[in-house]
Design an enzyme around this catalytic site. Structure first.
Site, mmCIF file in Angstrom:
data_model
loop_
_atom_site.group_PDB
_atom_site.id
_atom_site.type_symbol
_atom_site.label_atom_id
_atom_site.label_comp_id
_atom_site.label_asym_id
_atom_site.label_seq_id
_atom_site.Cartn_x
_atom_site.Cartn_y
_atom_site.Cartn_z
ATOM 1 N N ARG A 1 0.825 -1.218 0.000
ATOM 2 C CA ARG A 1 0.000 0.000 0.000
ATOM 3 C C ARG A 1 0.855 1.263 0.000
ATOM 4 O O ARG A 1 0.496 2.254 -0.623
ATOM 5 C CB ARG A 1 -0.974 -0.036 1.179
ATOM 6 C CG ARG A 1 -2.013 -1.111 0.961
ATOM 7 C CD ARG A 1 -3.080 -1.209 2.022
ATOM 8 N NE ARG A 1 -4.134 -2.101 1.523
ATOM 9 C CZ ARG A 1 -5.211 -2.466 2.207
ATOM 10 N NH1 ARG A 1 -5.401 -2.015 3.432
ATOM 11 N NH2 ARG A 1 -6.119 -3.255 1.669
ATOM 12 N N TYR B 1 -6.946 0.124 -6.864
ATOM 13 C CA TYR B 1 -6.345 -1.183 -6.533
ATOM 14 C C TYR B 1 -5.598 -1.180 -5.197
ATOM 15 O O TYR B 1 -5.420 -0.158 -4.585
ATOM 16 C CB TYR B 1 -5.553 -1.769 -7.686
ATOM 17 C CG TYR B 1 -4.315 -1.085 -8.230
ATOM 18 C CD1 TYR B 1 -3.595 -0.135 -7.547
ATOM 19 C CD2 TYR B 1 -3.856 -1.469 -9.498
ATOM 20 C CE1 TYR B 1 -2.449 0.424 -8.095
ATOM 21 C CE2 TYR B 1 -2.707 -0.911 -10.048
ATOM 22 C CZ TYR B 1 -2.013 0.030 -9.342
ATOM 23 O OH TYR B 1 -0.882 0.565 -9.879
ATOM 24 N N GLU B 2 -5.262 -2.351 -4.771
ATOM 25 C CA GLU B 2 -4.617 -2.561 -3.462
ATOM 26 C C GLU B 2 -5.508 -2.043 -2.336
ATOM 27 O O GLU B 2 -5.035 -1.508 -1.335
ATOM 28 C CB GLU B 2 -3.249 -1.871 -3.455
ATOM 29 C CG GLU B 2 -2.223 -2.450 -2.498
ATOM 30 C CD GLU B 2 -1.955 -3.928 -2.704
ATOM 31 O OE1 GLU B 2 -1.818 -4.359 -3.856
ATOM 32 O OE2 GLU B 2 -1.916 -4.653 -1.695
ATOM 33 N N GLY B 3 -6.826 -2.249 -2.496
ATOM 34 C CA GLY B 3 -7.811 -1.741 -1.542
ATOM 35 C C GLY B 3 -8.289 -0.379 -1.960
ATOM 36 O O GLY B 3 -7.552 0.598 -1.857
ATOM 37 N N GLN C 1 -9.560 1.828 2.438
ATOM 38 C CA GLN C 1 -8.454 2.380 3.229
ATOM 39 C C GLN C 1 -9.010 3.195 4.395
ATOM 40 O O GLN C 1 -8.522 3.110 5.530
ATOM 41 C CB GLN C 1 -7.566 3.287 2.365
ATOM 42 C CG GLN C 1 -6.958 2.632 1.143
ATOM 43 C CD GLN C 1 -6.025 1.487 1.461
ATOM 44 O OE1 GLN C 1 -5.346 1.498 2.493
ATOM 45 N NE2 GLN C 1 -6.009 0.485 0.612
#
Lengths: 592, 592
Positions: free
Chosen positions: B294, B434-436, B441
């Protein structure tokens, strides 16, 4: 593929419950009762939803192609354009003697929202034609009107606006396209124009280009500019089409969005043109259309975000992912729908509270244009001149932001072109740029409009806000939820005006460094006022009895959200403005 | 085509003048003196500017193609990947026994900024490999490390992460990919994964897929999930490549941006896989990499906006359009450069004040990861866990916004793909997803990180701010320009935490409806703190003598801009948070 549901109920609400158009003292408005507007909006909605919307993704994926000098529009566009033509939509607000229906511009605007939402790139072919008609109507000779307007109103022919050149966008004084007078009264036009939307296509028999060029003797800068009519095919005396003119498409631009509209490089190689309006007064001729054109782009700003919101909301209701923090909402299913999550709600509420407010502001703006044109109301004219850069700049910035928010609700699926959510964001992006980039709108607002008529329009706006608050102060729910926050926001706007007055004269940068924030501050106050008016209308409906209380309760809840969560942005914009130009201008140019 | 200038001077400034890394008590940091970092950054900068950047537009225009089941990357990518491989860049911070150079992660991050800025889509092939290596390093058996890591560190092989399925993104408990245990200790993996970045390509001999799947006996939801190693080509005992595994590319997604990276649908049809880490503990194995991954996306958020800013600034200096309100700045020319206009300055200052602040925050974050990994510093570990969703969510939102701002400076030319400004905005857009996704978040921040360890990391952050203010209170210029606004912003952050503490327990929605604004509020305070530190370093340089006073003066001016024009956003975010969940949740789901 995204779906689109025409917001007929919402358009009616703004026209009849909020603006109460049929009671407005504007010629022609007396006929705008719901019985008249309903079938028109419904028919337009059908065309938008059934014909235009299904072609939106097609236009994006296929784009336009240049084949043997002619632009080929995406599959299906030609048929849809015929439907647009046959429905007479372009002439809705145009004079009857030209084949139009002479309805008010506010109705044309309401209809236009649906066409833009359904397929913005497609609707530009019609929209630009409408703009070119306005220019010829305002500045053409009787012969010119007779020759060009009836086929343009019918959409047998379309129109374009040719301003930009490779080295000049905002600063038209730099333009190089030349117009040489000929013995027969025509001009030979030579030069290159770029970014010409709908510059060529295969959906109409002729295209009437309106071209800014310099004729001899006009002096330097914008003073020497004139406006010319340059048809793709020359028009014979009997109205039939003659020879191909010396205007051609250099290329089609590959763009971030609006792929369905052909953005052309146009080469004028001694093309035959005719002066439109007075010699060397081309800039003035352009500016008379500006309010309408810019309002139209402000409309695009929010209208493209309408289907984006609709599809984000639909996805949020259907997509099962995670559980509500307050306990399962869909215990029988594997997960709850996204819409249970407060942050998804926040996003959807940000979107809808903006969209519905912008719709009201745009239609109010259109009614001011009607009041100015139909009744010669100078107050309305001054006010819409002031509000135009706000509507254009604020609504297109927010519209893009909201289209991106809608895309975000879809997660990874929003980034994949197949789902269509990306297209809304990519299409929306252009509205911040064309018809005067938003920084130029802010400059126009602070540099010209704010001080116009000694500040009268700005004072008139404050008067409207004040009067609205005073008139409704006795309504407790309206007061706490709407009038109090509106008053605070309006005070921020007033403080910004005061700051400009005290500092802008001796330090122009003090005003210019705050212009962009002022445009947004003003936009928020406008939407606050619109939400106040909508809340008033909906409280009244609930209090006097309505067969759709859920509708009005939703309006009030959405409005309360705007007042509580969006309107406080005015304080931030004011803080930025009053921090002054020092920090903005501190660095030497070479430090960038 | 846009240009890219590696910001070596700025990276050095953050590492040595601001963070003073070589004085930090982290093992290995003692070697990070300027003499060591300079040649590394310069060499990486050369690769970025000369090899990767020229391929950025190529990757966007050409994209990836699926040919006979194999992904073909854009022309030139393969050669550039060989240069990346030969330079040993992937192993910069990896263990020496695996072929790496064991340098700190903070240096890998500084180098990574330049690779991302030059060509984000390209750099993902390396970045995802790096992430997969971390997972195998942390959870693999010795045999697995020996088999897979040396070729992955060398980039002979690359890696991927396979989480998402068509019906599940964030909510991995829903996933359906199955792992059946085999007699030989392997598993047969069956299922479909989507959105797999770098899922296939032609630049490495093998691809090691890390795949989340459910093995029998793990129970429902995320509890039953395990992580598996599934190589594209099975690996023989001697390390040579054996048979093709039963994993194939279903299709390549057509996306808004990062066209140079192949986003694949991956089909696992009884593919052979091996358990990585403990059975049914796959989620935990994933989460150990989360901070690093992240932070990497937070880095992408601002790094992609760096060349966007550079090209906006260059255009503003060169493009002649209009005249300065204060009188011609370029009287000999036909017009002044755009940069004379205060609103252009505002835009450029918004961009650079964000970018430079985000760079400092990201490198500070990377140093906390080093402190946690290299010294087992639990305080650093807690703090970076707290800051990670802020860095990811805030920086990617702002990065996209700033890339769009940079595009706006170019006017119509920014919308045309040929100029490359659109690509920055389109590429930046994915980092928010992406990546959450950023809403996730915010949920992680407010729902988990804020209350972690009884709130100790959050208190530690406030302690850092307080201490910084107290330590430097005697410096008048620092106090008025930086410490006072930082104190006010930190007070807003404190008020938000207090609001959550008082309301979030009994009404979870009270916290969740404010989570997104909290993430942004926190992000602004972080950048305020970073600017405070940078200003301190630059005032010190100017006071003790420097050979580049213009550099330090520009830093202070840029920081002052941030404190005056960006930091006041904390009050808006606080107002939104404390307006509570009522308006957010007011509508019934069916009203959307």
């Amino acid at each position: 593929m995204p779906s689109y549901t025409p917001p007929i109920r919402d358009l009616h609400y703004v026209l009849h419950d909020v603006l109460k158009v049929s009671q407005m003292p504007v010629p022609g408005y007396g006929d705008l009762d719901p019985a008249t507007t309903a079938p028109i909006l419904e028919e337009a909605g059908r065309l938008a939803a059934e014909v235009l919307a299904p072609l939106n993704a097609v236009g994006d994926a296929e784009g336009c192609r240049l084949e043997n000098g002619t632009v080929r529009t995406p599959p299906g566009f030609s048929g849809a354009f015929a439907a647009m033509r046959d429905g007479g939509w372009n002439g809705l607000d145009l004079p009857e003697e030209l084949g139009g229906q002479a309805m008010p511009y506010v109705l044309y605007t309401a209809v236009g929202e649906m066409f833009v939402s359904a397929n913005m790139a497609f609707n530009m072919y019609q929209g630009l034609t409408h703009g070119a008609i306005s220019a010829i109507l305002a500045h053409g000779t009787d012969a010119q009107k007779e020759t060009y307007l009836p086929p343009m109103v019918r959409l047998d022919w379309t129109g374009t606006m040719n301003l930009t050149e490779p080295h000049c966008g905002t600063d038209l004084g730099l333009l190089r396209t030349r117009a040489e007078p000929q013995a027969d009264g025509s001009y030979r036009i030579t030069g290159q124009k770029i970014f010409i939307s709908a510059g060529d296509h295969d959906m109409a028999r002729n295209i009437i280009h309106l071209v800014l060029a310099k004729a001899p003797g006009g002096g330097e800068g914008t003073k020497g500019i004139s406006l010319f009519i340059v048809p793709k095919f020359l028009v014979n005396a009997d109205g039939t089409l003659g020879e191909r003119n010396a205007v051609s498409v250099g290329k089609i631009e590959r763009k971030m969005g609006i792929h369905g509209n052909a953005t052309c490089v146009m080469n004028y190689d001694g093309a035959t043109g005719w002066l439109l309006g007075d010699l060397h007064k081309g800039m003035r001729a352009m500016f008379t259309m500006m309010n309408e054109a810019r309002l139209g782009v402000g409309l695009q700003g929010y209208a493209v975000a309408v289907p984006a919101y609709q599809n984000a909301a639909a996805y949020a209701r259907e997509r099962l992912q995670g559980r509500a923090a307050t306990g399962p909402a869909n215990p029988a299913g594997p997960a709850d729908p996204l819409i249970v999550h407060p942050d998804i709600r926040r996003s959807l509420m940000d979107q809808r509270s903006f969209l519905e407010g912008a719709r009201a502001l745009t239609l109010w703006g259109a009614s001011l244009i009607d009041a100015s044109h139909r009744s010669g109301d100078a107050g309305a004219e001054g006010l819409i001149s002031l509000l135009t850069p706000v509507i254009k700049g604020f609504q297109t910035d927010k519209g893009f932001q909201m289209a991106a928010e809608a895309q975000q609700v879809w997660g990874g699926h929003g980034y994949v072109e197949e789902q269509g959510m990306s297209q809304f964001a990519r299409d929306a992006r252009i509205t911040m740029i064309y018809e005067g980039a938003n920084g130029v709108q802010a400059l126009d607002l602070v540099g010209r409009k704010l001080a116009a008529e000694g500040g009268k329009p700005m004072m008139a706006f404050f008067g409207i806000v004040k009067e609205f608050i005073a008139e409704n102060d006795g309504h407790e729910a309206l007061k706490t939820g709407f009038l109090d926050p509106l008053k605070a926001a309006s005070k921020d706007l007033q403080a910004a005006v005061t700051y400009f007055m005290q500092n802008g004269m001796k330090t122009p940068d003090a005003a210019l460094a705050g212009s962009y924030d002022f445009m947004h501050l003003f936009g928020h106050v406008c939407l606050g006022l619109m939400w106040g008016r909508m809340a008033k209308a909906s409280y009244a409906a609930l209090e006097t009895g309505t067969d759709d209380p859920a509708f009005h309760k939703a309006k009030i809840a959405t409005g309360r959200y705007y007042m509580a969560r969006q309107l406080p942005a005015t304080a931030l914009h004011l803080a930025r403005i009053t921090s002054g130009p020092g920090d903005v201008m501190a660095l030497p140019a070479e430090a960038f």
